[in-house]
Design an enzyme around this catalytic site. Structure first.
Site, PDB file in Angstrom:
ATOM      1  N   LEU A 298      40.234  44.932  45.076  1.00  0.00           N
ATOM      2  CA  LEU A 298      41.053  43.810  44.607  1.00  0.00           C
ATOM      3  C   LEU A 298      42.514  43.869  45.010  1.00  0.00           C
ATOM      4  O   LEU A 298      43.129  42.862  45.310  1.00  0.00           O
ATOM      5  CB  LEU A 298      40.920  43.670  43.080  1.00  0.00           C
ATOM      6  CG  LEU A 298      39.760  42.760  42.658  1.00  0.00           C
ATOM      7  CD1 LEU A 298      38.445  43.490  42.844  1.00  0.00           C
ATOM      8  CD2 LEU A 298      39.883  42.336  41.225  1.00  0.00           C
TER       9      LEU A 298
ATOM     10  N   LYS B 118      45.936  42.873  25.580  1.00  0.00           N
ATOM     11  CA  LYS B 118      47.168  42.344  26.182  1.00  0.00           C
ATOM     12  C   LYS B 118      46.831  41.139  27.078  1.00  0.00           C
ATOM     13  O   LYS B 118      47.475  40.103  27.022  1.00  0.00           O
ATOM     14  CB  LYS B 118      47.828  43.426  27.016  1.00  0.00           C
ATOM     15  CG  LYS B 118      48.845  42.932  28.014  1.00  0.00           C
ATOM     16  CD  LYS B 118      49.461  44.043  28.818  1.00  0.00           C
ATOM     17  CE  LYS B 118      48.677  44.434  30.030  1.00  0.00           C
ATOM     18  NZ  LYS B 118      48.859  43.565  31.211  1.00  0.00           N
ATOM     19  N   ASN B 119      45.764  41.277  27.883  1.00  0.00           N
ATOM     20  CA  ASN B 119      45.463  40.238  28.872  1.00  0.00           C
ATOM     21  C   ASN B 119      44.743  39.033  28.308  1.00  0.00           C
ATOM     22  O   ASN B 119      44.439  38.095  29.038  1.00  0.00           O
ATOM     23  CB  ASN B 119      44.671  40.844  30.041  1.00  0.00           C
ATOM     24  CG  ASN B 119      45.557  41.757  30.890  1.00  0.00           C
ATOM     25  OD1 ASN B 119      46.778  41.782  30.700  1.00  0.00           O
ATOM     26  ND2 ASN B 119      44.967  42.523  31.765  1.00  0.00           N
TER      27      ASN B 119
ATOM     28  N   LEU C 125      47.207  30.598  45.205  1.00  0.00           N
ATOM     29  CA  LEU C 125      46.047  29.875  44.641  1.00  0.00           C
ATOM     30  C   LEU C 125      46.453  29.077  43.404  1.00  0.00           C
ATOM     31  O   LEU C 125      45.934  27.985  43.158  1.00  0.00           O
ATOM     32  CB  LEU C 125      44.934  30.863  44.299  1.00  0.00           C
ATOM     33  CG  LEU C 125      44.394  31.690  45.482  1.00  0.00           C
ATOM     34  CD1 LEU C 125      43.371  32.717  45.004  1.00  0.00           C
ATOM     35  CD2 LEU C 125      43.791  30.785  46.555  1.00  0.00           C
TER      36      LEU C 125
ATOM     37  N   CYS D 281      54.478  43.761  43.209  1.00  0.00           N
ATOM     38  CA  CYS D 281      54.675  44.858  42.254  1.00  0.00           C
ATOM     39  C   CYS D 281      54.098  46.098  42.910  1.00  0.00           C
ATOM     40  O   CYS D 281      53.648  46.077  44.050  1.00  0.00           O
ATOM     41  CB  CYS D 281      53.988  44.547  40.928  1.00  0.00           C
ATOM     42  SG  CYS D 281      52.207  44.702  41.015  1.00  0.00           S
TER      43      CYS D 281
ATOM     44  N   ARG E 188      50.596  40.550  45.319  1.00  0.00           N
ATOM     45  CA  ARG E 188      50.361  39.678  44.157  1.00  0.00           C
ATOM     46  C   ARG E 188      50.803  38.239  44.408  1.00  0.00           C
ATOM     47  O   ARG E 188      51.609  37.680  43.699  1.00  0.00           O
ATOM     48  CB  ARG E 188      51.040  40.238  42.913  1.00  0.00           C
ATOM     49  CG  ARG E 188      50.846  41.690  42.619  1.00  0.00           C
ATOM     50  CD  ARG E 188      49.437  42.049  42.183  1.00  0.00           C
ATOM     51  NE  ARG E 188      48.989  41.491  40.961  1.00  0.00           N
ATOM     52  CZ  ARG E 188      49.210  42.021  39.750  1.00  0.00           C
ATOM     53  NH1 ARG E 188      49.947  43.094  39.653  1.00  0.00           N
ATOM     54  NH2 ARG E 188      48.748  41.455  38.665  1.00  0.00           N
TER      55      ARG E 188
ATOM     56  N   VAL F  59      50.817  34.083  44.585  1.00  0.00           N
ATOM     57  CA  VAL F  59      50.370  33.073  43.613  1.00  0.00           C
ATOM     58  C   VAL F  59      50.017  31.768  44.338  1.00  0.00           C
ATOM     59  O   VAL F  59      50.041  30.691  43.740  1.00  0.00           O
ATOM     60  CB  VAL F  59      51.420  32.827  42.513  1.00  0.00           C
ATOM     61  CG1 VAL F  59      51.523  34.039  41.576  1.00  0.00           C
ATOM     62  CG2 VAL F  59      52.787  32.483  43.121  1.00  0.00           C
TER      63      VAL F  59
ATOM     64  N   ASP G  62      41.204  47.657  36.680  1.00  0.00           N
ATOM     65  CA  ASP G  62      42.142  48.232  35.706  1.00  0.00           C
ATOM     66  C   ASP G  62      41.635  49.550  35.136  1.00  0.00           C
ATOM     67  O   ASP G  62      42.358  50.187  34.373  1.00  0.00           O
ATOM     68  CB  ASP G  62      42.402  47.246  34.567  1.00  0.00           C
ATOM     69  CG  ASP G  62      43.181  46.039  35.050  1.00  0.00           C
ATOM     70  OD1 ASP G  62      43.252  45.045  34.301  1.00  0.00           O
ATOM     71  OD2 ASP G  62      43.685  46.069  36.180  1.00  0.00           O
TER      72      ASP G  62
ATOM     73  N   ARG H   8      54.093  48.930  28.507  1.00  0.00           N
ATOM     74  CA  ARG H   8      53.796  47.515  28.733  1.00  0.00           C
ATOM     75  C   ARG H   8      52.439  47.142  28.154  1.00  0.00           C
ATOM     76  O   ARG H   8      52.211  45.989  27.812  1.00  0.00           O
ATOM     77  CB  ARG H   8      53.807  47.220  30.241  1.00  0.00           C
ATOM     78  CG  ARG H   8      55.172  47.330  30.888  1.00  0.00           C
ATOM     79  CD  ARG H   8      55.099  46.896  32.321  1.00  0.00           C
ATOM     80  NE  ARG H   8      54.274  45.708  32.405  1.00  0.00           N
ATOM     81  CZ  ARG H   8      53.479  45.436  33.456  1.00  0.00           C
ATOM     82  NH1 ARG H   8      53.424  46.266  34.471  1.00  0.00           N
ATOM     83  NH2 ARG H   8      52.768  44.327  33.475  1.00  0.00           N
TER      84      ARG H   8
HETATM   85  C1  EPZ Z   1      44.994  39.937  36.218  1.00  0.00           C
HETATM   86  O1  EPZ Z   1      46.038  39.917  37.162  1.00  0.00           O
HETATM   87  C2  EPZ Z   1      45.353  41.036  35.218  1.00  0.00           C
HETATM   88  N1  EPZ Z   1      46.618  40.697  34.563  1.00  0.00           N
HETATM   89  C3  EPZ Z   1      45.491  42.374  35.947  1.00  0.00           C
HETATM   90  O2  EPZ Z   1      45.734  43.368  34.968  1.00  0.00           O
HETATM   91  C4  EPZ Z   1      44.162  42.688  36.635  1.00  0.00           C
HETATM   92  O3  EPZ Z   1      44.300  43.888  37.373  1.00  0.00           O
HETATM   93  C5  EPZ Z   1      43.791  41.538  37.590  1.00  0.00           C
HETATM   94  O4  EPZ Z   1      43.751  40.291  36.858  1.00  0.00           O
HETATM   95  C6  EPZ Z   1      42.428  41.743  38.236  1.00  0.00           C
HETATM   96  O5  EPZ Z   1      41.455  41.880  37.243  1.00  0.00           O
HETATM   97  C7  EPZ Z   1      46.594  39.808  33.553  1.00  0.00           C
HETATM   98  O6  EPZ Z   1      45.558  39.283  33.172  1.00  0.00           O
HETATM   99  C8  EPZ Z   1      47.906  39.520  32.906  1.00  0.00           C
HETATM  100  P1  EPZ Z   1      44.223  38.111  40.167  1.00  0.00           P
HETATM  101  P2  EPZ Z   1      46.137  38.661  38.206  1.00  0.00           P
HETATM  102  O7  EPZ Z   1      44.966  36.838  40.340  1.00  0.00           O
HETATM  103  O8  EPZ Z   1      45.640  37.437  37.575  1.00  0.00           O
HETATM  104  C9  EPZ Z   1      44.672  37.805  44.848  1.00  0.00           C
HETATM  105  C10 EPZ Z   1      46.854  45.122  33.946  1.00  0.00           C
HETATM  106  O9  EPZ Z   1      46.737  46.299  34.280  1.00  0.00           O
HETATM  107  N2  EPZ Z   1      45.369  36.541  44.598  1.00  0.00           N
HETATM  108  O10 EPZ Z   1      42.868  38.083  39.534  1.00  0.00           O
HETATM  109  O11 EPZ Z   1      47.522  38.687  38.745  1.00  0.00           O
HETATM  110  C11 EPZ Z   1      45.456  39.006  44.350  1.00  0.00           C
HETATM  111  O12 EPZ Z   1      46.393  39.415  45.322  1.00  0.00           O
HETATM  112  C12 EPZ Z   1      46.985  44.054  35.009  1.00  0.00           C
HETATM  113  O13 EPZ Z   1      46.783  44.692  32.790  1.00  0.00           O
HETATM  114  C13 EPZ Z   1      45.777  35.772  45.679  1.00  0.00           C
HETATM  115  O14 EPZ Z   1      45.564  36.131  46.833  1.00  0.00           O
HETATM  116  O15 EPZ Z   1      45.131  39.113  39.339  1.00  0.00           O
HETATM  117  C14 EPZ Z   1      44.371  40.042  44.136  1.00  0.00           C
HETATM  118  O16 EPZ Z   1      44.043  40.633  45.383  1.00  0.00           O
HETATM  119  C15 EPZ Z   1      47.302  44.668  36.357  1.00  0.00           C
HETATM  120  N3  EPZ Z   1      46.419  34.594  45.452  1.00  0.00           N
HETATM  121  C16 EPZ Z   1      43.169  39.201  43.686  1.00  0.00           C
HETATM  122  O17 EPZ Z   1      43.467  37.847  44.075  1.00  0.00           O
HETATM  123  C17 EPZ Z   1      46.683  34.144  44.175  1.00  0.00           C
HETATM  124  O18 EPZ Z   1      47.267  33.059  44.015  1.00  0.00           O
HETATM  125  C18 EPZ Z   1      42.950  39.218  42.168  1.00  0.00           C
HETATM  126  O19 EPZ Z   1      44.173  38.865  41.573  1.00  0.00           O
HETATM  127  C19 EPZ Z   1      46.266  34.940  43.084  1.00  0.00           C
HETATM  128  C20 EPZ Z   1      45.607  36.129  43.320  1.00  0.00           C
END
Ligand code: EPZ
Length: 424
Positions: free
Chosen positions: A330, A22-23, A126, A117, A122, A124, A308, A400
């Site tokens: 995380l 999916k990812n 960055l 969520c 979560r 964005v 995950d 999902r």
């Molecule tokens: C991806 O989410 C995955 N989703 C998530 O899988 C996975 O848990 C996560 O990476 C971590 O491996 C997809 O790929 C669609 P991050 P993402 O940005 O990209 C912080 C599942 O179960 N952060 O790597 O949203 C954030 O809060 C899902 O399939 C910021 O602070 O995760 C977190 O603490 C759940 N600012 C850390 O970074 C930002 O702008 C990692 O988040 C972005 C992120």
């Protein structure tokens, strides 16, 4: 709402074929915005998140054709709308992945902020900071990211203070069409990132360093790309979840269509707990363990132990002798499954982002509620060894990200039914 009814099923056997990731599918669907012609995606998982993102692209004006259950063709030539509305983003926060490609191709877009969520805020920030560094003017108005780059995006050095998977993916896609060279320092290294880079490289983009601490992308300066057919890599988290089904019931099962290297952190941890693991080129077999030892996990970015898989290993920890410790680094709220596991009799204590799980404990079936995608699968794992019957509600979370989960579990001996029921 549908719910799953699961009877204790603690003697599993047989094989499961793993679906596409999916990812990996999600960023690759977003990347079709960068293509000048049809893009064929094979081994695409038939799950809700994928369907929602394709539907979103079609709302913007793209066309998609279902060629078979796991092959779709997407054409984004006629996209005319670049507003990604809240109603869709709230359903699937990975819609944020449209920000980079829409901005790179059209020089403007409005993308709803995803909001938080179950597992955390979560943010964005960055993603937004990176787009600004690449020359976009960004303002947040009424919950929308309003981005414009009338002169197109320019290559730049992007240094991520924190590793972000979709943040890295957004920058890679934006940089592919930017003018000049982008260097990403401290990118995510997940296999899904590597596949995105490999696909863009095959489409004509000069990319190097994927999977390392520095990715360099030479943009096409607005020239749309020529994609070859894409075959989505196997889903390492689905694969790990089914290995945990074998582990928690101490049964021997085989998972097929996997890339074992992508699961190294998971298989190494299972070996540490006491399981023998047989690894072939594209399959993995878990064998019965003499006894299950307690373990420690700290979730980390790839190639570390994946967040995950944290919930699934917490369920497994209830059957391990001794006190297992899981630290979630995380996400700030990724222990929603703890209450539900405790309803089944699990002996878990929480202190901040650390969970201590006392095993081994006999679990007893009950009604429980899924709270997020991976928590749902942890409850299924616990239900396999809980005495009696367990009903898992709010399984829309599960749909999902897990394709045909009832069929796959039934095929290895799980007594599972999806039933229509009262809403909980
Ligand atoms: C991806 O989410 C995955 N989703 C998530 O899988 C996975 O848990 C996560 O990476 C971590 O491996 C997809 O790929 C669609 P991050 P993402 O940005 O990209 C912080 C599942 O179960 N952060 O790597 O949203 C954030 O809060 C899902 O399939 C910021 O602070 O995760 C977190 O603490 C759940 N600012 C850390 O970074 C930002 O702008 C990692 O988040 C972005 C992120």
């Amino acid at each position: 709402m549908d719910y799953l009814k699961i009877e204790k099923s603690d003697n599993l056997h047989g094989n499961i074929d793993i679906s596409g990731a999916k990812n990996s599918a999600l960023p690759l669907i977003a990347a079709t915005i960068l293509s000048k012609s049809d893009v064929i995606l094979e081994n695409i998982p038939n799950v809700v998140d994928v369907k929602v993102l394709i539907k979103l692209l079609m709302m913007l004006g793209a066309d998609s054709k279902i060629i078979s259950e796991n092959i779709v063709s997407i054409n984004t030539r006629n996209i005319s709308n670049t507003q990604v509305v809240y109603d869709m983003v709230r359903k699937m926060r990975a819609s944020i992945l449209l920000l980079g490609p829409l901005l790179a191709r059209f020089g403007k877009c409005q993308v709803s902020l995803p909001g938080g969520c179950a597992i955390g805020a979560r943010p964005v920030d960055l993603h937004i900071k990176a787009m600004s560094n690449m020359g976009a003017d960004i303002s947040i108005i009424n919950g929308y990211i309003n981005a414009i780059a009338p002169k197109g995006l320019r290559g730049s050095d992007i240094i991520f203070d924190k590793i972000t998977v979709t943040g890295t993916e957004n920058v890679i896609m934006a940089a592919a069409l930017a003018k000049g060279t982008t260097t990403i320092i401290n990118p995510a290294k997940e296999p899904e990132i590597v596949q995105l880079c490999d696909v863009l490289k095959q489409a004509g983009v000069e990319i190097s360093g994927q999977g390392t601490n520095e990715i360099v992308i030479v943009g096409s300066d607005g020239e749309l790309l020529n994609f070859s057919n894409i075959s989505i890599i196997p889903d390492r988290i689905e694969a790990g979840t089914y290995l945990c089904a074998g582990a928690i019931t101490n049964s021997s099962i085989t998972i097929n269509n996997v890339i074992p290297k992508h699961l190294e952190a998971i298989t190494n941890k299972l070996k540490e707990i006491g399981f023998d693991i047989e690894i072939d080129s594209n399959s993995i077999t878990i064998l019965k363990a003499r006894e299950l030892n307690a373990f420690e996990i700290t979730t980390s970015e790839y190639p570390g132990f994946p967040t995950d898989m944290q919930a699934q290993f917490m369920a497994l920890a209830t059957q391990c002798n001794g006190v297992s410790t899981i630290k979630e680094r995380l996400f700030e709220n990724r222990f929603m499954h703890v209450n539900e596991l405790q309803r089944l009799g699990a002996n878990i204590s929480l202190l901040g982002n650390v969970a201590n799980i006392n095993g081994r404990t006999d679990l007893i079936g009950a009604d429980v509620m899924a709270t997020d995608l991976r928590a749902s699968s942890a409850l299924i794992l616990a239900a396999l060894i809980a005495n009696g019957q367990t009903k898992i509600h709010r399984i829309y979370h599960l749909d999902r990200g897990y394709e045909k989960i009832e069929q796959k579990l039934s095929s290895i001996g799980v007594k599972i039914q999806r039933l229509k029921g009262d809403s909980v």
